[in-house]
Write an enzyme that holds these catalytic residues in place. Structure first.
Site, short mmCIF file in Angstrom:
data_model
loop_
_atom_site.label_atom_id
_atom_site.label_comp_id
_atom_site.label_asym_id
_atom_site.label_seq_id
_atom_site.Cartn_x
_atom_site.Cartn_y
_atom_site.Cartn_z
N GLY A 1 0.76 -1.48 -0.05
CA GLY A 1 -0.03 -0.10 -0.07
C GLY A 1 0.77 1.33 -0.08
O GLY A 1 2.20 0.75 -0.33
N ARG B 1 3.39 4.26 1.08
CA ARG B 1 4.36 4.18 2.66
C ARG B 1 4.23 3.10 3.03
O ARG B 1 4.86 3.44 4.34
CB ARG B 1 3.42 5.63 3.14
CG ARG B 1 3.54 6.79 2.77
CD ARG B 1 4.42 7.42 1.75
NE ARG B 1 4.03 8.75 1.54
CZ ARG B 1 5.09 9.95 1.68
NH1 ARG B 1 6.18 9.36 1.76
NH2 ARG B 1 4.91 10.67 0.92
N SER B 2 4.52 1.81 2.27
CA SER B 2 4.50 0.78 2.81
C SER B 2 5.76 0.06 3.90
O SER B 2 6.67 -0.72 3.77
CB SER B 2 4.21 -0.44 2.72
OG SER B 2 4.55 -0.67 0.90
N HIS C 1 13.14 10.20 -3.65
CA HIS C 1 13.95 8.65 -4.14
C HIS C 1 14.93 8.98 -4.63
O HIS C 1 15.62 8.61 -4.50
CB HIS C 1 12.65 8.40 -4.72
CG HIS C 1 11.35 7.78 -4.12
ND1 HIS C 1 10.97 6.45 -4.83
CD2 HIS C 1 10.78 8.01 -3.21
CE1 HIS C 1 9.68 6.95 -4.08
NE2 HIS C 1 9.35 7.30 -2.89
N ARG D 1 18.99 7.20 -3.93
CA ARG D 1 19.67 6.75 -5.02
C ARG D 1 20.96 6.37 -5.08
O ARG D 1 20.98 7.78 -5.18
CB ARG D 1 18.35 5.94 -5.97
CG ARG D 1 17.66 5.92 -6.45
CD ARG D 1 17.13 5.62 -7.28
NE ARG D 1 16.61 7.06 -8.64
CZ ARG D 1 15.66 8.20 -8.63
NH1 ARG D 1 14.96 7.33 -8.00
NH2 ARG D 1 15.35 8.89 -9.54
#
Length: 314
Positions: free
Chosen positions: A152, A154-155, A193, A197
């Site tokens: 889901g 923010r899992s 994000h 990375r």
């Protein structure tokens, strides 16, 4: 080079004295304790081997001529000597698994290099979890191999996808989400994000996943299937007639089945939310649920991520 581990933990040991975190508590309850790092190389204690200091650690020279790169402590990332391919690397993989990817990227770690985790502590939940991660990090970097990660909002599914590929020397990150500079919240998430990375990963923003799966043979991270589907539904004007998008879905499943890449794809598990109140929401949920099932059926691995915990799906 023969590397024998007699202790793997950070200086305080694992569990750490007096620490009440879940990781330390689990080990303490099980009566397990890992002592601080202690290594024997070719029958000689690491402390007695010749070494050369490098930023973040040292290069160890084994008594039989082998060379190893060793992290000095928790949180350190030893820099390799230019042009050297090491027989072994002893790294803080609990804290910086992406450093292994960097060493592979620059050619310091090869397929024959022994990879060892040291300075282990409660930054990893348990020895079982460390073993699970090491299996990903020692896996071949090429395919074919398909993993579908469901979860889901923010899992933690995106973080799990990045973790699984962290030790790869090259990764193509495929962002299927829209570029929306007018939404500060979305921009903040995209920026987070990107910062998470490794710098040497390639990034492409596209909805042409079929071409990516056909052309790539190395590691590919797709984030995510849900945003790809939303774009396809728009492009095909399929919100009122989902069958108009079906050829694009069939092409994706076919490319997923035939890919030569090691691909990890993130998708939303539609069964975790309330039933959508709009027609378009129900259409999207139905189509995505069906697509997830088809991709999972063609995957070597599928997992559900909930609150950062991972449940492997058989």
């Amino acid at each position: 080079m023969n590397v024998e581990l007699r202790g793997i933990a950070a200086p305080g040991g694992w569990p750490a004295p007096g620490c009440r975190c879940a990781s330390c508590s689990r080990l303490r309850a099980a009566g397990v304790r890992h002592g601080p790092v202690s290594v024997v190389v070719d029958g000689v204690a690491m402390e007695d081997c010749a070494r050369t200091d490098v930023p973040g650690g040292f290069e160890l020279h084994g008594p039989r001529g082998g060379r190893a790169l060793v992290a000095a402590g928790p949180g350190t990332r030893p820099e390799p000597v230019s042009g050297v391919e090491y027989d072994a690397v002893l790294l803080d993989l609990a804290g910086s698994p992406e450093h292994l990817g960097y060493l592979r990227h620059v050619g310091a770690v090869a397929a024959t290099t022994e990879v060892v985790a040291i300075h282990v502590d409660h930054r990893v939940p348990s020895p079982v979890e460390l073993e699970r991660r090491m299996a990903f990090w020692n896996r071949p970097h090429h395919g074919p191999h398909r993993t579908l990660l469901l979860g889901g909002a923010r899992s933690g599914k995106s973080a799990e996808a990045e973790l699984r590929l962290a030790a790869c020397p090259e990764v193509l990150y495929v962002a299927t989400g829209p570029v929306n500079d007018d939404d500060p919240g979305w921009t903040e998430r995209v920026t987070a994000h990107r910062l998470r990375r490794p710098a040497w990963w390639r990034t492409v923003e596209t909805t042409d996943l079929v071409s990516v799966l056909k052309d790539e043979t190395g590691a590919v991270l797709v984030d995510g299937v849900g945003t790809w589907l939303a774009a396809v539904m728009d492009e095909a004007a399929a919100w009122e007639d989902p069958s108009l998008a079906q050829p694009r879905l069939d092409d994706l499943v076919s490319a997923w089945r035939r890919t030569e890449a090691r691909v990890v794809a993130v998708s939303d598990e539609v069964g975790l939310a309330l039933l959508p109140t709009t027609t378009s929401g129900r259409v999207f949920s139905d189509v995505l649920g069906g697509l997830n099932q088809r991709l999972a059926a063609e995957s070597e691995e599928a997992a559900l991520v909930v609150a950062g915990r991972v449940l492997e799906l058989g």
